[in-house]
Motif scaffolding. Structure first.
Motif, PDB file in Angstrom:
ATOM      1  N   ILE A  48       0.835  -1.203   0.000  1.00 31.79           N
ATOM      2  CA  ILE A  48       0.000   0.000   0.000  1.00 31.79           C
ATOM      3  C   ILE A  48       0.872   1.257   0.000  1.00 31.79           C
ATOM      4  O   ILE A  48       0.608   2.208  -0.746  1.00 31.79           O
ATOM      5  N   ARG A  49       1.918   1.247   0.809  1.00 36.63           N
ATOM      6  CA  ARG A  49       2.813   2.410   0.837  1.00 36.63           C
ATOM      7  C   ARG A  49       3.532   2.590  -0.495  1.00 36.63           C
ATOM      8  O   ARG A  49       3.720   3.725  -0.960  1.00 36.63           O
ATOM      9  N   ALA A  50       3.913   1.481  -1.124  1.00 37.31           N
ATOM     10  CA  ALA A  50       4.596   1.559  -2.419  1.00 37.31           C
ATOM     11  C   ALA A  50       3.700   2.191  -3.481  1.00 37.31           C
ATOM     12  O   ALA A  50       4.193   2.809  -4.431  1.00 37.31           O
ATOM     13  N   ALA A  51       2.385   2.018  -3.305  1.00 38.28           N
ATOM     14  CA  ALA A  51       1.439   2.606  -4.248  1.00 38.28           C
ATOM     15  C   ALA A  51       1.031   4.018  -3.847  1.00 38.28           C
ATOM     16  O   ALA A  51       0.159   4.626  -4.492  1.00 38.28           O
ATOM     17  N   GLY A  52       1.638   4.545  -2.773  1.00 37.12           N
ATOM     18  CA  GLY A  52       1.374   5.917  -2.358  1.00 37.12           C
ATOM     19  C   GLY A  52       0.340   6.072  -1.263  1.00 37.12           C
ATOM     20  O   GLY A  52      -0.047   7.197  -0.949  1.00 37.12           O
TER      21      GLY A  52
END
Length: 253
Positions: free
Chosen positions: A49-53
């Motif tokens: 989720i963090r990698a997708a912003g």
């Protein structure tokens, strides 16, 4: 974004449905609070989720433990400024494949007792804070299959548990509606992607849930996340006490 500024708690956040809904919420701007028993599994979902912003927090919570559920909800409300969405996607411990006439009481009642306990505890913990702010969404998943019993595959107490959840959703909607709180179920009819690759009856289960669909497929994880985000957004503000049909035509309303 549909959920910008919203705070969502997801129980069972490392599971296939929990993680799909978490991703959908995060894509639409919500801050997602993932909970589950295994922190390492939650952190893996959070990393995606963090990698997708997206913005996400994790906490090891047993969604059958009243003290931990209440304390975590209080923490989220205090630190984030409120709870806008509560979604429970934990596994209920259901047993498939054994006819009811041959099943032990312990196996039959396990998903029913777990459903009653976890859904009551988690919705109550969120509702206390939602009442104070005058808004919120309690989201459920599964549904009772359009009240049509499953004929070709023995699913023990699971269908009974789904009926219990639907009844709880209707009652919560009636009691909490005047306080601005909505309660909605996503009725899926089964998600083919969610069946584990090592499930011995994977092919049979897949065939069972695909056969009655009109689209020749089930809802995907992306479908689940996208519909969940819309249902929990202000654009769906008049929807409550409802079961949203994402069965790909397996259930005709």
């Amino acid at each position: 974004m549909l959920l910008e500024g919203k705070n969502a708690i997801i129980y069972g956040g490392a599971g296939p449905i929990g993680s799909a809904v978490a991703a959908g919420f995060a894509r639409e701007g919500a801050t997602v609070h993932l909970t589950g028993r295994t922190l390492s599994a939650l952190d893996a979902v959070a990393g995606d989720i963090r990698a997708a912003g997206g913005t996400v927090h994790t906490a090891a919570i047993d969604a059958l433990d009243p003290g931990r559920i209440s304390a975590h909800a209080d923490h989220v409300a205090d630190s984030a400024g409120g709870i806008d969405i509560s979604f429970n996607a934990i596994g209920l411990g259901d047993v498939h494949g054994t006819p009811l006439a041959e099943m032990s009481l312990e196996l039959f009642e396990r998903p029913i007792v777990n459903a009653a306990r976890t859904m009551f505890l988690t919705t109550q913990a969120a509702a206390r804070h939602m009442i104070d702010q005058g808004s919120g969404v309690l989201l459920f998943f599964g549904g009772d299959g359009g009240r049509d019993p499953v004929r070709d595959y023995n699913i023990g107490g699971f269908q009974v548990a789904m009926g219990l959840i639907d009844t709880l959703r209707r009652q919560l909607a009636a009691e909490l509606g005047p306080r601005g709180i909505r309660a909605v179920t996503l009725q899926s009819g089964g998600i083919a992607e969610a069946i584990p690759a090592d499930e011995p009856d994977r092919d049979a289960i897949t065939e069972m849930i695909l056969a009655p669909t009109m689209l020749g497929r089930t809802a995907t994880f992306d479908d689940v996340g996208n519909v969940a985000a819309f249902v929990c957004s202000d654009k769906a503000g008049s929807i409550t006490a409802a079961s949203i049909n994402i069965t790909a035509g397996a259930v005709a309303d």
